[in-house]
Design an enzyme around this catalytic site. Structure first.
Site, PDB file in Angstrom:
ATOM      1  N   TYR A  76      55.682  39.120 -36.000  1.00 18.39           N
ATOM      2  CA  TYR A  76      54.471  38.960 -35.198  1.00 18.39           C
ATOM      3  C   TYR A  76      54.528  39.651 -33.837  1.00 18.39           C
ATOM      4  O   TYR A  76      53.581  39.561 -33.066  1.00 18.39           O
ATOM      5  CB  TYR A  76      54.191  37.467 -34.989  1.00 18.39           C
ATOM      6  CG  TYR A  76      54.089  36.716 -36.291  1.00 18.39           C
ATOM      7  CD1 TYR A  76      53.069  36.982 -37.194  1.00 18.39           C
ATOM      8  CD2 TYR A  76      55.030  35.742 -36.623  1.00 18.39           C
ATOM      9  CE1 TYR A  76      52.979  36.300 -38.406  1.00 18.39           C
ATOM     10  CE2 TYR A  76      54.945  35.047 -37.827  1.00 18.39           C
ATOM     11  CZ  TYR A  76      53.914  35.340 -38.707  1.00 18.39           C
ATOM     12  OH  TYR A  76      53.828  34.663 -39.894  1.00 18.39           O
ATOM     13  N   SER A  82      67.205   8.553 -20.610  1.00 14.14           N
ATOM     14  CA  SER A  82      67.521   8.520 -22.042  1.00 14.14           C
ATOM     15  C   SER A  82      68.776   7.711 -22.352  1.00 14.14           C
ATOM     16  O   SER A  82      69.058   7.427 -23.512  1.00 14.14           O
ATOM     17  CB  SER A  82      67.707   9.949 -22.567  1.00 14.14           C
ATOM     18  OG  SER A  82      68.839  10.565 -21.970  1.00 14.14           O
ATOM     19  N   ASP A 125      65.988  28.491 -40.837  1.00  8.53           N
ATOM     20  CA  ASP A 125      66.264  29.928 -40.961  1.00  8.53           C
ATOM     21  C   ASP A 125      67.607  30.266 -40.316  1.00  8.53           C
ATOM     22  O   ASP A 125      67.713  31.179 -39.492  1.00  8.53           O
ATOM     23  CB  ASP A 125      65.139  30.738 -40.319  1.00  8.53           C
ATOM     24  CG  ASP A 125      65.123  32.196 -40.798  1.00  8.53           C
ATOM     25  OD1 ASP A 125      65.744  32.486 -41.843  1.00  8.53           O
ATOM     26  OD2 ASP A 125      64.494  33.039 -40.133  1.00  8.53           O
ATOM     27  N   LYS A 163      59.348  37.543 -25.365  1.00  4.83           N
ATOM     28  CA  LYS A 163      58.834  37.697 -26.722  1.00  4.83           C
ATOM     29  C   LYS A 163      57.323  37.856 -26.639  1.00  4.83           C
ATOM     30  O   LYS A 163      56.617  36.959 -26.175  1.00  4.83           O
ATOM     31  CB  LYS A 163      59.199  36.468 -27.564  1.00  4.83           C
ATOM     32  CG  LYS A 163      58.817  36.576 -29.040  1.00  4.83           C
ATOM     33  CD  LYS A 163      59.313  35.339 -29.797  1.00  4.83           C
ATOM     34  CE  LYS A 163      59.006  35.423 -31.280  1.00  4.83           C
ATOM     35  NZ  LYS A 163      59.534  34.256 -32.026  1.00  4.83           N
ATOM     36  N   LYS A 166      62.520  43.596 -32.994  1.00  4.64           N
ATOM     37  CA  LYS A 166      61.182  43.498 -33.567  1.00  4.64           C
ATOM     38  C   LYS A 166      61.135  42.384 -34.603  1.00  4.64           C
ATOM     39  O   LYS A 166      62.092  42.150 -35.328  1.00  4.64           O
ATOM     40  CB  LYS A 166      60.775  44.828 -34.208  1.00  4.64           C
ATOM     41  CG  LYS A 166      60.632  45.975 -33.220  1.00  4.64           C
ATOM     42  CD  LYS A 166      60.172  47.255 -33.914  1.00  4.64           C
ATOM     43  CE  LYS A 166      60.018  48.393 -32.917  1.00  4.64           C
ATOM     44  NZ  LYS A 166      59.559  49.654 -33.568  1.00  4.64           N
ATOM     45  N   LYS A 215      71.783   8.881 -21.661  1.00  3.32           N
ATOM     46  CA  LYS A 215      72.868   9.853 -21.794  1.00  3.32           C
ATOM     47  C   LYS A 215      72.617  11.005 -20.821  1.00  3.32           C
ATOM     48  O   LYS A 215      71.531  11.150 -20.275  1.00  3.32           O
ATOM     49  CB  LYS A 215      72.972  10.358 -23.231  1.00  3.32           C
ATOM     50  CG  LYS A 215      71.667  10.823 -23.832  1.00  3.32           C
ATOM     51  CD  LYS A 215      71.815  11.124 -25.312  1.00  3.32           C
ATOM     52  CE  LYS A 215      70.494  11.538 -25.946  1.00  3.32           C
ATOM     53  NZ  LYS A 215      69.553  10.417 -26.079  1.00  3.32           N
ATOM     54  N   ASP A 271      51.194  19.549   7.882  1.00  4.10           N
ATOM     55  CA  ASP A 271      49.932  20.155   7.432  1.00  4.10           C
ATOM     56  C   ASP A 271      49.570  19.739   6.006  1.00  4.10           C
ATOM     57  O   ASP A 271      48.592  20.226   5.437  1.00  4.10           O
ATOM     58  CB  ASP A 271      49.990  21.677   7.546  1.00  4.10           C
ATOM     59  CG  ASP A 271      51.017  22.306   6.600  1.00  4.10           C
ATOM     60  OD1 ASP A 271      51.810  21.546   5.998  1.00  4.10           O
ATOM     61  OD2 ASP A 271      51.045  23.548   6.484  1.00  4.10           O
ATOM     62  N   LYS A 281      51.229  20.355   3.308  1.00  2.00           N
ATOM     63  CA  LYS A 281      51.713  21.324   2.324  1.00  2.00           C
ATOM     64  C   LYS A 281      53.141  21.725   2.668  1.00  2.00           C
ATOM     65  O   LYS A 281      53.590  21.560   3.793  1.00  2.00           O
ATOM     66  CB  LYS A 281      50.805  22.556   2.308  1.00  2.00           C
ATOM     67  CG  LYS A 281      49.379  22.273   1.844  1.00  2.00           C
ATOM     68  CD  LYS A 281      48.486  23.491   1.981  1.00  2.00           C
ATOM     69  CE  LYS A 281      48.137  23.783   3.426  1.00  2.00           C
ATOM     70  NZ  LYS A 281      47.105  24.826   3.564  1.00  2.00           N
TER      71      LYS A 281
END
Length: 562
Positions: free
Chosen positions: A129, A470, A238, A147, A126, A472, A546, A548
């Protein structure tokens, strides 16, 4: 029975022709003055494979130049193999400049999450939010963590969307993977990989303290992920044991950093962050004054390091006020029996993390090079070697269709750590400096160290593995290229198909593929050239013409060999 004709032309190249009765308006092969040929309007690049209908037995190169010819013909395919051909193909792919990023495959949906997942009754954890639940995919039976965040409780929804944006940009073995998001009128859902090993905090409470070798295993991962974040100008803000989860219950399980709710982008070295964020025991002194930089994470990691070795925090008190007062003074001790056998190198690294002057405080890249890590190296899969099959997989990946490369990247992203255990360990060994990515030189060095002979076109192969351009090799790029396609399960293939099938109707359309390919992968508007590229990608694997791609065609595409 249709005829397959191999015919040498005047210029010494080789044409492959499929012969069967047809009208003049229905030409089987259209010729152009290039390395491209066409079968029923399907563009075939030299050395590549395409899907064909029942009358078309050819899958592979249509044109060959060179003195040596190795032509293999069977019921299903005709392949012309030659190193020079392979090199030509890789060069043509490089000039095509086809690049994409994995963040584009993390989709956001509106609607009911529970149409796709069954949520556990009891939460796994928990927060302020909302709660985190175990979720099971209804169709594939794959377990995830979800979450669930209440919009009513969110004080700043744009700030929360920044958390999502940050997670989409992260690709590191020690960062919990965000897979997709859902949103309805009341809540936002983040679907992530499931970690079952519990919090680092719980392990500290249970164990009390750890020997230095295991502490080095934990701290190297923490400094590595912080180095990765800080290079990208992201400050977590944090860092504490509660925000690290063990992936599973095995003794050598990796840890994953979670909860980017307080994370923030920053400008390097400037003290522009003002928000007082963090947890009393772990917060840096500068955060309390309201002017700090990314090195607040290094202070917090120093506190965590201290706790790992002795079982209690360096700054403590009966209340938050007393704790914060101790933090402001910055005074701590290495007293008590727990510290009697702790090395001076460990104490030195803690001191450098808990330096009051942030400008003099050690950064993550410097911490990873500290002598303590060499002295107390944790022998985690250090004997992991790359075999010839990985190199072959790299070579095969370089020749894949664009569509196949997209699919392999999604499969790598959706795979859990169990599916890629050996490759994950190999990546960590190759990432010697703990940056969370591999340079092309590191990959070359690793292959040569394991006695593998590099092909002469290896630089071109590396350009193909580096899918986002990039310079790398990121974690997911490495896994996507190193995976053995022969070992892919139907479940993983369907995972990839479902990402492309945005509206969940069982078919991939041009519009859906364009949405996936350019979602987060392109700046500016989609051009006609972009649209034409997507149409070609569909046409290359559209077996029944087709327009798709159904799952059968998609599955067959993933099985094509080179």
């Amino acid at each position: 029975m249709n005829d397959l004709i191999i015919k040498n032309n005047k210029k010494g190249s080789c044409d492959v022709i499929i012969k069967y009765k047809c009208k003049k308006s229905d030409e089987n092969i259209k010729r152009r003055k290039s390395s491209h040929k066409y079968i029923k309007n399907k563009s075939v690049v030299l050395g590549r494979s395409i899907m064909t209908n029942k009358k078309e037995k050819l899958k592979g190169a249509l044109k060959y130049k060179g003195s040596k010819k190795e032509i293999k013909i069977c019921n299903k395919k005709s392949m012309i193999k030659n190193d020079k051909d392979e090199n030509t193909t890789l060069k043509s792919m490089k000039s095509d400049n086809f690049k994409f990023s994995r963040r584009g495959f993390i989709l956001s949906f509106t609607g009911n999450l529970e149409d796709f997942y069954n949520l556990s009754k009891e939460p796994l954890g928990k927060g302020t939010y909302g709660c985190v639940y175990k979720a099971t995919d209804k169709l594939l039976k794959i377990s995830r963590a979800v979450k669930v965040v209440s919009k009513k409780k969110l004080k700043n929804i744009p700030r929360f969307r920044q958390e999502i944006d940050i997670m989409k940009n992260l690709d590191h073995p020690n960062v919990v993977k965000l897979l997709e998001t859902f949103e309805d009128s009341n809540q936002i859902y983040l679907v992530m990989e499931l970690c079952t090993g519990g919090e680092l905090f719980d392990k500290i409470v249970k164990k009390g303290c750890f020997v230095e070798t295991f502490a080095s295993f934990i701290m190297k991962q923490i400094f590595s992920v912080l180095n990765y974040l800080h290079i990208r100008n992201i400050c977590h803000r944090d860092i504490k044991p509660e925000n690290f989860l063990f992936y599973d219950m095995t003794p050598e399980s990796l840890i994953k950093i979670i909860d980017f709710g307080l994370a923030s982008y920053f400008t390097h070295n400037n003290y522009e962050m003002k928000t007082k964020a963090g947890t009393p025991y772990y917060v840096a002194p500068q955060v309390l004054t309201g002017s700090y930089n990314y090195k607040c994470d290094m202070w917090s990691s120093g506190v965590l390091f201290y706790i790992l070795l002795c079982g209690y925090p360096p700054f403590f008190g009966e209340s938050d006020h007393e704790i914060l007062s101790m933090v402001k003074k910055g005074k701590y001790q290495f007293k008590g029996k727990e510290w009697n056998n702790i090395s001076e190198e460990a104490k030195d690294l803690i001191k450098r993390c808990l330096t009051m002057d942030a400008d003099k405080r050690i950064c993550a890249s410097e911490a990873l090079q500290h002598p303590w890590f060499k002295k107390k190296k944790y022998a985690f899969n250090m004997d992991m070697k790359m075999d010839i099959h990985v190199l072959e997989n790299f070579k095969n990946y370089g020749l894949l269709l664009k569509f196949q490369k997209l699919a392999m990247t999604i499969i790598a992203q959706q795979s859990n750590d169990y599916d890629v255990e050996k490759l994950k360990s190999t990546f960590l060994v190759l990432d010697e400096d703990g940056k969370g990515y591999i340079t092309k030189e590191q990959l070359k060095k690793g292959l040569e160290k394991d006695g593998l002979k590099l092909p002469y076109n290896f630089d071109l192969l590396l350009d193909q593995i580096d899918s986002d351009g990039s310079g790398k090799i990121d974690y997911t790029e490495f896994i996507a290229a190193a995976l053995d396609r022969k070992q892919l399960s139907k479940k993983l293939i369907y995972c990839a198909f479902r990402v492309f099938d945005v509206d969940n109707d069982g078919e991939i359309t041009t519009a859906e593929l364009a949405h996936i390919l350019y979602n987060g992968n392109k700046k500016g508007n989609i051009t006609q050239r972009d649209v034409n590229r997507v149409k070609r990608m569909i046409r290359d694997v559209d077996k029944n013409n087709d327009g798709k791609i159904d799952f059968h065609e998609f599955s067959e595409m993933m099985k094509l060999k080179f």
